[in-house]
Every structure is written in structure tokens, then in C-alpha cells.
Design an enzyme around this catalytic site. Structure first.
Site, PDB file in Angstrom:
ATOM      1  N   ASP A  24       0.852  -1.192   0.000  1.00  7.91           N
ATOM      2  CA  ASP A  24       0.000   0.000   0.000  1.00  7.91           C
ATOM      3  C   ASP A  24       0.889   1.245   0.000  1.00  7.91           C
ATOM      4  OD1 ASP A  24      -3.227   0.545   0.980  1.00  7.91           O
ATOM      5  OD2 ASP A  24      -1.794   2.218   1.063  1.00  7.91           O
ATOM      6  N   ILE A  25       0.523   2.231  -0.829  1.00  7.33           N
ATOM      7  CA  ILE A  25       1.351   3.427  -0.986  1.00  7.33           C
ATOM      8  C   ILE A  25       1.300   4.315   0.262  1.00  7.33           C
ATOM      9  CG2 ILE A  25      -0.375   5.006  -1.977  1.00  7.33           C
ATOM     10  CD1 ILE A  25       1.716   5.665  -4.157  1.00  7.33           C
TER      11      ILE A  25
ATOM     12  N   ASN B 252     -12.966  -3.058   2.432  1.00  2.94           N
ATOM     13  CA  ASN B 252     -13.848  -1.905   2.544  1.00  2.94           C
ATOM     14  C   ASN B 252     -14.810  -1.904   1.353  1.00  2.94           C
ATOM     15  OD1 ASN B 252     -12.469  -0.910   4.836  1.00  2.94           O
ATOM     16  ND2 ASN B 252     -10.921   0.052   3.532  1.00  2.94           N
TER      17      ASN B 252
ATOM     18  N   GLY C  17     -15.600   3.058   3.534  1.00  2.00           N
ATOM     19  CA  GLY C  17     -14.299   3.703   3.313  1.00  2.00           C
ATOM     20  C   GLY C  17     -13.586   3.256   2.054  1.00  2.00           C
ATOM     21  N   GLN C  18     -14.322   2.667   1.109  1.00  2.00           N
ATOM     22  CA  GLN C  18     -13.677   2.244  -0.138  1.00  2.00           C
ATOM     23  C   GLN C  18     -13.327   3.468  -0.981  1.00  2.00           C
ATOM     24  OE1 GLN C  18     -16.053  -0.396  -2.566  1.00  2.00           O
ATOM     25  NE2 GLN C  18     -14.369  -0.800  -3.986  1.00  2.00           N
TER      26      GLN C  18
ATOM     27  N   HIS D 135     -10.184  -5.395  -3.392  1.00  2.00           N
ATOM     28  CA  HIS D 135      -8.874  -5.695  -2.814  1.00  2.00           C
ATOM     29  C   HIS D 135      -9.027  -5.979  -1.332  1.00  2.00           C
ATOM     30  CE1 HIS D 135      -9.621  -1.360  -2.645  1.00  2.00           C
ATOM     31  NE2 HIS D 135      -8.960  -1.345  -1.509  1.00  2.00           N
ATOM     32  N   LEU D 136      -8.160  -6.855  -0.838  1.00  2.00           N
ATOM     33  CA  LEU D 136      -8.055  -7.130   0.591  1.00  2.00           C
ATOM     34  C   LEU D 136      -6.885  -6.328   1.133  1.00  2.00           C
ATOM     35  CD1 LEU D 136      -9.562  -9.640  -0.585  1.00  2.00           C
ATOM     36  CD2 LEU D 136      -8.389 -11.020   1.138  1.00  2.00           C
ATOM     37  N   HIS D 137      -7.075  -5.736   2.299  1.00  2.00           N
ATOM     38  CA  HIS D 137      -5.965  -5.130   3.032  1.00  2.00           C
ATOM     39  C   HIS D 137      -5.437  -6.177   4.006  1.00  2.00           C
ATOM     40  CE1 HIS D 137      -6.951  -0.760   2.156  1.00  2.00           C
ATOM     41  NE2 HIS D 137      -8.121  -1.321   1.896  1.00  2.00           N
TER      42      HIS D 137
HETATM   43  P1  AMP Z   1      -9.687   1.373  -0.021  1.00  2.00           P
HETATM   44  O1  AMP Z   1      -9.786   2.724   0.642  1.00  2.00           O
HETATM   45  O2  AMP Z   1     -10.156   0.226   0.830  1.00  2.00           O
HETATM   46  O3  AMP Z   1     -10.379   1.390  -1.377  1.00  2.00           O
HETATM   47  O4  AMP Z   1      -8.167   1.103  -0.233  1.00  2.00           O
HETATM   48  C1  AMP Z   1      -7.433   1.690  -1.262  1.00  2.00           C
HETATM   49  C2  AMP Z   1      -5.988   1.645  -0.844  1.00  2.00           C
HETATM   50  O5  AMP Z   1      -5.200   1.834  -2.012  1.00  2.00           O
HETATM   51  C3  AMP Z   1      -5.572   2.730   0.140  1.00  2.00           C
HETATM   52  O6  AMP Z   1      -5.061   2.135   1.326  1.00  2.00           O
HETATM   53  C4  AMP Z   1      -4.503   3.524  -0.603  1.00  2.00           C
HETATM   54  O7  AMP Z   1      -3.446   3.953   0.220  1.00  2.00           O
HETATM   55  C5  AMP Z   1      -4.047   2.515  -1.644  1.00  2.00           C
HETATM   56  N1  AMP Z   1      -3.481   3.074  -2.861  1.00  2.00           N
HETATM   57  C6  AMP Z   1      -3.966   4.090  -3.602  1.00  2.00           C
HETATM   58  N2  AMP Z   1      -3.192   4.313  -4.677  1.00  2.00           N
HETATM   59  C7  AMP Z   1      -2.194   3.393  -4.611  1.00  2.00           C
HETATM   60  C8  AMP Z   1      -1.065   3.110  -5.421  1.00  2.00           C
HETATM   61  N3  AMP Z   1      -0.796   3.808  -6.553  1.00  2.00           N
HETATM   62  N4  AMP Z   1      -0.226   2.104  -5.046  1.00  2.00           N
HETATM   63  C9  AMP Z   1      -0.469   1.413  -3.912  1.00  2.00           C
HETATM   64  N5  AMP Z   1      -1.527   1.623  -3.117  1.00  2.00           N
HETATM   65  C10 AMP Z   1      -2.378   2.609  -3.450  1.00  2.00           C
END
Ligand code: AMP
Ligand code: ZN
Length: 112
Positions: free
Chosen positions: A29-30, A85, A91-92, A98-100
Site C-alpha cells: 500500500d502506498i 472496505n 471507506g472504499q 482488494h483485501l488489506h
Molecule cells: P480502499 O480505501 O479500501 O479502497 O483502499 C485503497 C488503498 O489503495 C488505500 O489504502 C490507498 O493507500 C491505496 N493506494 C492508492 N493508490 C495506490 C497506489 N498507486 N499504489 C499502492 N496503493 C495505493
């Protein structure tokens, strides 16, 4: 194709790969919320968990198994959390399922 994670999966946008196979791609995750914060996404585009159908059952199971295997190989023996999410209240922010995988510190409950 405008989906951010589809672009990451196909390599058009750089990411730090953690694991990949024919069904999924896992990457850092970035904006990490824990010492380990990895995203596990299916190569198949699904907008969210709510878009998954019966035909995706094996894929959903594979994503969970993949998260558990990554946690094991990362040595998260004290525990970890897997989160999906969905939607605005959930909070999506990226509309590609995607899974965190979060670990490396004690995580609060309930989440905010
Ligand atoms: P969500 O809020 O559950 O949809 O999660 C999206 C996740 O994607 C967040 O934790 C962001 O930090 C992550 N994210 C957004 N852009 C990138 C990227 N370019 N590379 C890696 N993670 C990202
Ligand atoms: Zn996508």
C-alpha cells in the site's frame, strides 16, 4: 481502461510487488497504516465485494488464502487483520476489489 488497480496489475503504473500468480496480484500500500500493509487484488476486475458472484467463490477464497500465506511468510505470528472496505460508509476509495493485510502492530478494535 481507467481503473487504477487494473493499471497497477498490468504494470502501467509502478508498484512494489509482494506476490503474484495467475489469479491475483499483491503489492505494498502506498500509504501504509501499519508496518505491514499489503493489498491483495484479483487480476479480474470486480468493482467491489458486492460485485462478486457465485462464479467468483473460488477466487474470493484464493484471495483470503493468499493473504494468510503472505502473513505467514512475513512472520506475522503475533496476528494480523484482513479487511475489505465496501462503499462510501465502508471507506472504499478504489473501485477494484482488494483485501488489506495489516500487521506488525497491535490494531485497535472497533475500527473508526
Ligand atoms: P480502499 O480505501 O479500501 O479502497 O483502499 C485503497 C488503498 O489503495 C488505500 O489504502 C490507498 O493507500 C491505496 N493506494 C492508492 N493508490 C495506490 C497506489 N498507486 N499504489 C499502492 N496503493 C495505493
Ligand atoms: Zn480494475
Amino acid at each position: 481502461m481507467s481503473c487504477l488497480f487494473c493499471k497497477i496489475i498490468e504494470g502501467a503504473i509502478p508498484s512494489t510487488a509482494v506476490y503474484q500468480d495467475e489469479h491475483c496480484y499483491a503489492f505494498a500500500d502506498i500509504n501504509p497504516k501499519a508496518p505491514t500493509h499489503i493489498l491483495v487484488a484479483p487480476r479480474k476486475h470486480l468493482d467491489s465485494l458486492a460485485s462478486a458472484r457465485d462464479e467468483d467463490r473460488l477466487l474470493l477464497g484464493h484471495l483470503l488464502r493468499t493473504a494468510a500465506e503472505i502473513a505467514r511468510t512475513r512472520g506475522l505470528h503475533k496476528g494480523y487483520r484482513v479487511v475489505i472496505n465496501h462503499g462510501e460508509d465502508g471507506g472504499q476509495t478504489v473501485d477494484h476489489l482488494h483485501l488489506h493485510l495489516l500487521g506488525g502492530r497491535a490494531l485497535g478494535w472497533p475500527p473508526g
